[in-house]
Design a protein around this motif. Structure first.
Motif, PDB file in Angstrom:
ATOM      1  N   ASP A  64      -5.048  -3.711  -6.619  1.00  0.00           N
ATOM      2  CA  ASP A  64      -5.625  -2.512  -7.207  1.00  0.00           C
ATOM      3  C   ASP A  64      -5.789  -1.470  -6.113  1.00  0.00           C
ATOM      4  OD1 ASP A  64      -5.839  -3.864  -9.633  1.00  0.00           O
ATOM      5  OD2 ASP A  64      -7.889  -4.542  -9.215  1.00  0.00           O
ATOM      6  N   ARG A  65      -5.535  -0.214  -6.440  1.00  0.00           N
ATOM      7  CA  ARG A  65      -5.665   0.852  -5.451  1.00  0.00           C
ATOM      8  C   ARG A  65      -7.080   0.893  -4.888  1.00  0.00           C
ATOM      9  NH1 ARG A  65      -2.456   5.115  -4.621  1.00  0.00           N
ATOM     10  NH2 ARG A  65      -4.223   6.576  -4.592  1.00  0.00           N
ATOM     11  N   GLN A  69       1.997   6.507  -6.960  1.00  0.00           N
ATOM     12  CA  GLN A  69       0.971   7.486  -7.293  1.00  0.00           C
ATOM     13  C   GLN A  69       1.526   8.906  -7.205  1.00  0.00           C
ATOM     14  OE1 GLN A  69      -2.045   7.006  -8.388  1.00  0.00           O
ATOM     15  NE2 GLN A  69      -2.988   9.038  -8.174  1.00  0.00           N
ATOM     16  N   LEU A 120       0.826  -1.205   0.000  1.00  0.00           N
ATOM     17  CA  LEU A 120       0.000   0.000   0.000  1.00  0.00           C
ATOM     18  C   LEU A 120       0.863   1.259   0.000  1.00  0.00           C
ATOM     19  CD1 LEU A 120      -2.819  -1.055   2.510  1.00  0.00           C
ATOM     20  CD2 LEU A 120      -2.915  -0.992   0.004  1.00  0.00           C
ATOM     21  N   LEU A 141       2.349   1.638  -3.506  1.00  0.00           N
ATOM     22  CA  LEU A 141       1.357   2.202  -4.424  1.00  0.00           C
ATOM     23  C   LEU A 141       1.223   3.701  -4.222  1.00  0.00           C
ATOM     24  CD1 LEU A 141      -1.491  -0.492  -4.293  1.00  0.00           C
ATOM     25  CD2 LEU A 141       0.019   0.004  -6.226  1.00  0.00           C
ATOM     26  N   ALA A 142       1.239   4.136  -2.953  1.00  0.00           N
ATOM     27  CA  ALA A 142       1.130   5.574  -2.677  1.00  0.00           C
ATOM     28  C   ALA A 142       2.340   6.318  -3.222  1.00  0.00           C
ATOM     29  CB  ALA A 142       0.984   5.804  -1.174  1.00  0.00           C
TER      30      ALA A 142
END
Length: 940
Positions: free
Chosen positions: A352-353, A304, A297, A300-301
């Motif tokens: 997936d986000r 992003q 997580l 992913l951040a």
């Protein structure tokens, strides 16, 4: 049995009568020890009075109902339940003048046997074993003429000292704490946390026994025979104590035995109970890895925020899995590659986000809210109102498993650098502070067994940390990654489209049902717990790839994330390694010690010292992973990405061979405080970089070695000084001050705060009383400012550049602070252990780069002030003024034990009661709970 009668008991009985408890308590009087022969002669002891140890609060962890009442009404304590707490506490203030001849003022002589003039009692529970207890500490010295008798005596003595605690933990291990000890919210939380990590069926416990019999050879068979004799000893004492009415009073308080009629029972222990207890120890102290979903997580951040390539680079710089500036236990340059980042990772399964949800654990909850309405009890039991509610907060800490554990340190110096020419060691496990302690002291002497030291209550058929005839050993938690997360594809048995909550999954092309592991628990109010009656069902799904922890989608397709731990269903296998450590016929030198440690599958660093040599070995069931797997992130559950030779039926695989585990013999010195182990041996988790609490030991021990002539007292002083030092103040504050001093400080309030911090840093950045019992630190304002400033400065330095989402995600991987008073920190308040988890390395590297200093392994970007020195300085000064303006009542808001603004109390260690007896608060010190100081002058 230990004699407990006397004036105090009669006084408590009299007080009980005044309180209306006389009829309830007059019958269960403690019984004196039976007359017995003199204590047997001690085994050969090559330490010659130069070995010492300590384990607060005391050896005795059992208390009758009378004694619990005495503690609650008068503050009295059962004999030997608190006599090691004072010496332990006193070292924090007395260490600067410590000499070798003063060591026994703060540690107990851990010589074998008991001198004739120090014998307090001698008990023979059967003809082939004698239990001798000494006057000073009450430690059981168990000597058997047969191996079976020795182990029977070990179980008997363990029940004398920890029967209630052992009973608690076997129910924790079985996921049945609330049914046994009441439905207090803390009990529920603890039970849930453990069941989530190690849910078992009864046949799973038996399967561990069968595995040892099948694969452990003669040592495995002997270990299980020893364990059965140990269980027999526990049950023999439990029956005798129940019949004689001197059993632990908690059985009355939790409704298992009637105080008047003695109706009720203490359920006999079984061999499978020891497996349940071992699973608790393994989950608490011998685990490593996990957290891959949360890591994904935050990655992913980062992607992003920065894009795929740059985001990955930023994330890796915060991950610090192999930081070149990290302090290492092995500093000889030898490489032990394991768990590193592959050049081209394969099989990574990123969600997936926004799709990740945690797996539900609790179902069918009924009742259980806390209430003052209790089940009515008949007189005179109704008179026990004085003791009602003492377990309303639970019999064990709610966060025992969910909190990260800061555990254990070791300082070992080769004889080349000591005054005597013999190695010196100061080491021990940092297992927290409980009343009674989770560990217990004992000496075991019998055929094939010769050791003294500490063992976890309930699995003490062998000494787990301690000393033999001419050697000593200890451990620290290494925590290398032996737990992986797999993404299993969900499916529908009818061929339809599965949902995210499906209970079928793909395994090698087949659609298989998940195995449902359940525990149904119900509870009712007891004498000591006012929680209303309630019940619930705990549920965990198990797959061939481990336990389901989360649900998510990957490319829109539903998956379950599972946690596969190498030691799951194998917590008991380590019994063979512990048996070998206790066997003087096996351990004779460093190599044989390392062979024993290889047979322990928990993730530990093991240290050894005898009169000539020192050694180190990292144990753990390290799975041999498929090529190019990134174990820091979830992996696709397909055959190509499984552990090599993975066999799900008994959760076995191929493991890295012993030669690939970090190890050493006769390095100039070793230090360990849960830091990085060796070059290229990747750590699990975040934040193991340039500043680690291991540096507090490294700097001091290295200086001692460079000077030479190290003594036991000098090494103890190094440990004790590190134990009262603020890591931020010693290793990060200098860079902070350089930045704020890069220009003249115009603001008078900021200037005053800086001067206070500089004065504190010059004095050693310690959190120590000005004098024993003063409850005041030498630089209280500087300590307060540092505590208030750190979270403010970290946020002001990193959040603007990272952005809120990534900053919060990284905080979920690694808390920003773990000062002693930080109740929000990963180990909780009043826990002793501090400064293991925090953003100290991030701040250090960011500021050093800003100051133009050499930084190896820098963060991928500059953060404080956006990389501008003036802007960073302004941000630090702004937050410093805010921190300086915060009153002590805000920085230390108070809790159930301390008033708001009480700085010393906010830091102080409070033993968490797991029984009916409480203990005094002691000063903060960041040191092992059980600790040895050893120097062997001779060898076999």
């Amino acid at each position: 049995m230990r004699p407990k009668t006397g004036r105090l008991t009669r006084t408590v009985i009299a007080a009980a009568a005044v309180l209306g408890l006389g009829a309830a308590l007059a019958a269960p009087l403690p019984q004196p020890a039976q007359a017995a022969p003199a204590a047997p002669a001690a085994a050969t002891d090559y330490c010659q009075g130069q070995c010492a140890d300590i384990l607060p609060p005391g050896a005795n962890g059992n208390a009758t109902l009378v004694e619990i009442l005495g503690n609650k009404v008068f503050g009295t304590h059962p004999e030997h339940s608190t006599d090691q707490l004072g010496p332990y506490n006193d070292l924090a203030g007395a260490y600067p003048t410590l000499t070798d001849d003063k060591l026994t003022s703060f540690f107990n002589d851990s010589s074998f046997g008991v001198p004739a003039d120090q014998v307090a009692s001698v008990t023979k529970p059967r003809d082939d074993v004698t239990i001798t207890r000494d006057k000073k500490t009450g430690v059981p010295h168990i000597q058997g003429t047969t191996r079976e008798g020795t182990e029977f005596g070990a179980g008997y003595a363990a029940a004398q000292d920890r029967l209630w605690l052992m009973d608690l933990f076997r129910h924790v291990g079985r996921g049945e704490l609330t049914s046994f000890a009441g439905g207090a919210p803390a009990n529920q939380g603890l039970e849930q946390d453990f069941f989530r990590q190690a849910p078992y069926k009864e046949e799973d416990y038996q399967a561990q026994i069968d595995f040892i019999l099948a694969h452990g050879g003669e040592r495995g068979k002997q270990a299980l025979a020893d364990a059965q004799s140990y269980v027999d000893g526990i049950n023999a004492y439990a029956k005798k104590a129940k019949d004689g009415r001197y059993f632990p009073g908690e059985y009355v308080l939790t409704g298992h035995i009637d105080a008047i009629t003695n109706a009720g029972e203490i359920q006999p222990f079984k061999l499978t109970d020891l497996i349940a207890l071992a699973s608790v120890v393994g989950a608490l102290f011998g685990n490593g890895g996990g957290g891959e979903v949360q890591g994904a997580l935050s990655l992913l951040a980062a992607q992003q925020k920065y894009g795929l390539a740059e985001g990955t680079k930023v994330w890796e710089s915060f991950r610090q899995r192999n930081d070149p500036e990290a302090v290492q236990t092995l500093h000889d340059g030898k490489s032990f590659p394991y768990g590193g980042k592959p050049a081209d990772a394969k099989g990574t399964a990123m969600p997936d986000r926004g799709s990740v949800t945690p797996e539900q654990l609790v179902y069918d909850r009924e009742g259980g809210a806390t209430t003052k309405d209790r089940v009515k009890v008949k007189a005179p039991t109704r008179s026990l109102e004085k003791l009602r509610g003492i377990y309303d907060n639970g019999v064990l800490p709610r966060d025992l498993f969910s909190r990260k554990k800061g555990m254990s340190n070791a300082l070992v110096v080769s004889g080349k650098y000591t005054a005597s020419g013999h190695p010196v060691a100061v080491f021990g496990p940092q297992t927290g502070y409980f009343a009674p302690q989770l560990l217990m002291l004992q000496e075991l002497q019998g055929p094939g067994i010769s050791a003294r030291g500490a063992s976890f209550a309930g699995v003490g058929m062998y000494v787990q940390l301690g000393r033999g005839q001419d050697y000593a050993w200890s451990a620290t938690t290494s925590g290398q990654d032996i737990t992986d997360t797999y993404a299993v594809e969900l499916c529908s048995p009818d061929g339809g489209t599965p949902t995210k909550d499906a209970t079928y999954y793909r395994y090698h092309g087949d659609c298989l049902p998940m195995e449902k592991l359940e525990r149904r628990n119900a509870w009712k109010p007891t004498v000591a717990d006012s929680t209303a009656a309630g019940s619930y069902r705990l549920q965990v799904y198990r797959t061939t790839y481990g336990l389901v922890t989360h649900r998510a989608t990957i490319g829109g397709k539903p998956v379950a994330y599972t946690s596969l731990r190498a030691t799951y269903r194998h917590e008991a296998d380590s019994i063979i390694g512990f048996q070998m450590l206790n066997d003087p016929g096996h351990v004779k030198d460093p190599k044989s010690f390392q062979t024993a440690a290889q047979n322990i599958n928990y993730t530990f660093n093991w240290f050894y010292a005898d009169s000539k040599q020192t050694a180190y070995y990292n144990s753990g069931l390290n799975p041999a992973r498929a090529e190019d797997i990134d174990s820091s992130l979830p992996v696709t559950a397909e055959p190509a990405y499984e552990w090599r030779d993975f066999k799900p039926s008994d959760n076995t695989a191929a493991y890295t061979p012993p030669a690939e585990h970090p190890q050493s013999i006769d390095q100039d010195y070793y230090i360990s405080w849960n830091n990085k182990l060796a070059k290229d041996y990747a750590v699990s988790g975040f934040g193991n970089g340039s500043v680690h609490r291991g540096n507090l030991l490294e700097d001091r021990v290295r200086a001692l070695v460079e000077k030479g002539g190290v003594t036991r007292a000098a090494l103890t002083r190094a440990m004790a000084e590190a134990a009262v030092t603020d890591l931020r103040g010693e290793d990060v504050l200098p860079e902070l001050l350089k930045v704020v001093r890069s220009k003249p400080i115009d603001d008078p309030k900021a200037a005053t705060a800086v001067e206070q911090l500089e004065s504190w840093r010059s004095a050693g950045a310690q959190r120590k009383e000005t004098s024993a019992g003063s409850h005041t630190y030498g630089h209280p304002d500087a300590v307060r400012i540092m505590d208030a400033w750190w979270p403010l400065l970290v946020e002001s330095a990193f959040k603007p550049g990272l952005g809120s989402e990534l900053y919060d995600a990284l905080k979920a991987n690694l808390p920003i602070d773990e000062s002693p008073s930080a109740g929000h920190g990963p180990t909780g308040s009043h826990a002793g252990s501090s400064f293991q988890y925090g953003w100290w390395s991030y701040v250090d590297k960011d500021l050093r780069k800003l100051l133009g200093e050499d930084v190896k392994g820098p963060l991928a970007a500059s953060y404080c002030g956006g990389g501008d020195l003036t802007s960073c300085r302004d941000a630090l000064l702004t937050t410093l003024k805010q921190a300086a303006a915060k009153p002590a009542t805000e920085v230390y808001p108070g809790d159930a034990s301390c008033k708001a603004g009480e700085q010393w109390c906010a830091d102080a260690i409070i033993h968490r009661a797991v029984g009916g007896i409480g203990h005094d608060t002691i000063s903060w010190q960041n040191r092992p709970t059980y600790q040895q100081v050893v120097e062997f002058p001779a060898h076999r």
